[in-house]
Design a protein around this motif. Sequence first.
Motif, PDB file in Angstrom:
ATOM      1  N   ASP A   1       0.829  -1.208   0.000  1.00  0.00           N
ATOM      2  CA  ASP A   1       0.000   0.000   0.000  1.00  0.00           C
ATOM      3  C   ASP A   1       0.864   1.260   0.000  1.00  0.00           C
ATOM      4  OD1 ASP A   1      -2.776  -1.328   0.516  1.00  0.00           O
ATOM      5  OD2 ASP A   1      -1.452  -2.167   2.036  1.00  0.00           O
ATOM      6  N   GLY A   2       1.983   1.197   0.705  1.00  0.00           N
ATOM      7  CA  GLY A   2       2.921   2.320   0.685  1.00  0.00           C
ATOM      8  C   GLY A   2       3.539   2.509  -0.685  1.00  0.00           C
ATOM      9  N   ILE A   3       3.843   1.399  -1.359  1.00  0.00           N
ATOM     10  CA  ILE A   3       4.388   1.468  -2.716  1.00  0.00           C
ATOM     11  C   ILE A   3       3.382   2.126  -3.654  1.00  0.00           C
ATOM     12  CG2 ILE A   3       5.087   0.092  -4.712  1.00  0.00           C
ATOM     13  CD1 ILE A   3       6.246  -1.972  -2.740  1.00  0.00           C
ATOM     14  N   ILE A   4       2.129   1.732  -3.546  1.00  0.00           N
ATOM     15  CA  ILE A   4       1.086   2.332  -4.390  1.00  0.00           C
ATOM     16  C   ILE A   4       1.020   3.840  -4.161  1.00  0.00           C
ATOM     17  CG2 ILE A   4      -1.415   2.483  -4.781  1.00  0.00           C
ATOM     18  CD1 ILE A   4      -0.252   0.011  -6.073  1.00  0.00           C
ATOM     19  N   GLN A   5       1.145   4.265  -2.905  1.00  0.00           N
ATOM     20  CA  GLN A   5       1.089   5.694  -2.587  1.00  0.00           C
ATOM     21  C   GLN A   5       2.254   6.439  -3.228  1.00  0.00           C
ATOM     22  OE1 GLN A   5      -1.572   6.992  -0.838  1.00  0.00           O
ATOM     23  NE2 GLN A   5      -0.733   8.981  -1.451  1.00  0.00           N
ATOM     24  N   VAL A   6       3.453   5.851  -3.159  1.00  0.00           N
ATOM     25  CA  VAL A   6       4.642   6.462  -3.774  1.00  0.00           C
ATOM     26  C   VAL A   6       4.466   6.558  -5.283  1.00  0.00           C
ATOM     27  CG1 VAL A   6       7.087   6.091  -4.278  1.00  0.00           C
ATOM     28  CG2 VAL A   6       6.239   5.820  -1.942  1.00  0.00           C
ATOM     29  N   LEU A   7       3.947   5.505  -5.893  1.00  0.00           N
ATOM     30  CA  LEU A   7       3.724   5.516  -7.347  1.00  0.00           C
ATOM     31  C   LEU A   7       2.704   6.571  -7.748  1.00  0.00           C
ATOM     32  CD1 LEU A   7       3.621   1.665  -8.064  1.00  0.00           C
ATOM     33  CD2 LEU A   7       5.417   3.264  -8.745  1.00  0.00           C
ATOM     34  N   TYR A   8       1.664   6.728  -6.924  1.00  0.00           N
ATOM     35  CA  TYR A   8       0.655   7.750  -7.222  1.00  0.00           C
ATOM     36  C   TYR A   8       1.271   9.146  -7.173  1.00  0.00           C
ATOM     37  CZ  TYR A   8      -3.162  11.009  -6.495  1.00  0.00           C
ATOM     38  OH  TYR A   8      -3.986  12.106  -6.576  1.00  0.00           O
TER      39      TYR A   8
ATOM     40  N   ARG B   1       4.270   9.928  -7.692  1.00  0.00           N
ATOM     41  CA  ARG B   1       5.206  10.041  -8.809  1.00  0.00           C
ATOM     42  C   ARG B   1       4.506  10.288 -10.139  1.00  0.00           C
ATOM     43  NH1 ARG B   1       9.458   5.243  -9.109  1.00  0.00           N
ATOM     44  NH2 ARG B   1       8.044   4.119 -10.494  1.00  0.00           N
ATOM     45  N   ASN B   2       3.266   9.831 -10.248  1.00  0.00           N
ATOM     46  CA  ASN B   2       2.587   9.862 -11.546  1.00  0.00           C
ATOM     47  C   ASN B   2       1.404  10.820 -11.632  1.00  0.00           C
ATOM     48  OD1 ASN B   2       3.632   7.477 -13.425  1.00  0.00           O
ATOM     49  ND2 ASN B   2       3.689   6.749 -11.318  1.00  0.00           N
ATOM     50  N   LYS B   3       0.983  11.402 -10.513  1.00  0.00           N
ATOM     51  CA  LYS B   3      -0.267  12.173 -10.540  1.00  0.00           C
ATOM     52  C   LYS B   3      -0.198  13.405 -11.426  1.00  0.00           C
ATOM     53  CE  LYS B   3       0.596  14.706  -6.210  1.00  0.00           C
ATOM     54  NZ  LYS B   3       0.077  14.947  -4.842  1.00  0.00           N
ATOM     55  N   THR B   4       0.999  13.948 -11.636  1.00  0.00           N
ATOM     56  CA  THR B   4       1.104  15.118 -12.508  1.00  0.00           C
ATOM     57  C   THR B   4       1.368  14.728 -13.964  1.00  0.00           C
ATOM     58  OG1 THR B   4       3.472  15.297 -11.997  1.00  0.00           O
ATOM     59  CG2 THR B   4       1.946  16.600 -10.657  1.00  0.00           C
ATOM     60  N   LYS B   5       1.744  13.451 -14.169  1.00  0.00           N
ATOM     61  CA  LYS B   5       2.062  12.996 -15.522  1.00  0.00           C
ATOM     62  C   LYS B   5       0.831  12.513 -16.271  1.00  0.00           C
ATOM     63  CE  LYS B   5       6.594  11.203 -14.068  1.00  0.00           C
ATOM     64  NZ  LYS B   5       7.415   9.969 -13.977  1.00  0.00           N
ATOM     65  N   LYS B   6      -0.067  11.846 -15.545  1.00  0.00           N
ATOM     66  CA  LYS B   6      -1.220  11.227 -16.188  1.00  0.00           C
ATOM     67  C   LYS B   6      -2.492  11.701 -15.499  1.00  0.00           C
ATOM     68  CE  LYS B   6      -3.097   6.726 -17.551  1.00  0.00           C
ATOM     69  NZ  LYS B   6      -3.136   6.977 -18.998  1.00  0.00           N
ATOM     70  N   PRO B   7      -3.368  12.406 -16.202  1.00  0.00           N
ATOM     71  CA  PRO B   7      -4.605  12.893 -15.586  1.00  0.00           C
ATOM     72  C   PRO B   7      -5.531  11.741 -15.201  1.00  0.00           C
ATOM     73  CG  PRO B   7      -4.638  13.251 -17.957  1.00  0.00           C
ATOM     74  CD  PRO B   7      -3.264  12.799 -17.610  1.00  0.00           C
ATOM     75  N   LEU B   8      -6.195  11.875 -14.051  1.00  0.00           N
ATOM     76  CA  LEU B   8      -7.146  10.857 -13.610  1.00  0.00           C
ATOM     77  C   LEU B   8      -8.450  11.012 -14.365  1.00  0.00           C
ATOM     78  CD1 LEU B   8      -6.569  11.004  -9.752  1.00  0.00           C
ATOM     79  CD2 LEU B   8      -5.633   9.360 -11.369  1.00  0.00           C
TER      80      LEU B   8
END
Length: 296
Positions: free
Chosen positions: A279-286, A288-295
């Motif tokens: 779950d911590g890994i998922i948070q780090v990935l989010y 890292r990617n939230k500004t690259k790929k729009p939800l």
Amino acid sequence: MKLAAVDIGSNAIRMQITSITQYEGVIKFKRIEYLRFPLRLGLDVFNTQKITEGNRRKFIKLMKAFKILIDLYEVDDYMACATSAMRESVNGKEIALEVKEEIGLKINIIDGNKEAELINKSLNKFFDEKTYLHIDVGGGSTEVNIYKNRVKLSSKSFQIGSVRSLDHKEATSVWNSMEDFVQKYLENSHSVISIGTGGNINKIFELSLPRKNKRYLDVEKIEYVLDQLQKLTFEERVNKLNLNHDRADVIIPAGKIYQRIMKAANSKKMLVPDLGLKDGIIQVLYERNKTKKPLI
């Protein structure tokens, strides 16, 4: 956005794929795939310092399966982290390199402090002005983190875990060091709330038959569950309680580690949020990617 986390532990290996969406301004994390495979790498490493050839072959096959699922789900980003078994194994780096070259899956072999940091990423929402003792018992190591007023005071990884403790090979000095660490920071603290993460404390919580929506365990309830477990044979734990074989033998030594650390802190209550490294890994990935790929 789809993200994947792979947690390569000492007792089992897990993969979680999470879909993250946004609707009317609300961001939602939804687990769309979860797999746990009981490959006990720690049993090899803590006895011979090496992952055996048989387990190496199984591990390679499992990583191929995980990579296929990552591709089929069209995951946007992933992170695979290996903890104490692979970092202590003399051939851990060699196997990780083999996986990268043959399968194209990168494995990060992380130290205990990084492991604790990643786990804590999933727990931030639980911290407030109170004093918290976070305990994460894995197969090969135990991570202990201390928080006061939302600030982490200290964090330390100890070479003691559920698989490592099966043969009672853990050193007395490690137990003493762990207790000294906790008492150093919490000796004069009152009402310390423990937070327990890891598969074994989740199972102990489940066996306590909690009320609906309750996520807390009293220290007396942990003691009661462990007492009941110790009255049963391995076969009875598997067949009467429906525990997996790779859970039935490690749940008692793991429970004793949680119990002993709580006692050192004079903590009477434990929050069990059912979160962990993945779950911590998922948070780090989010992040890292939230500004690259729009939800969407």
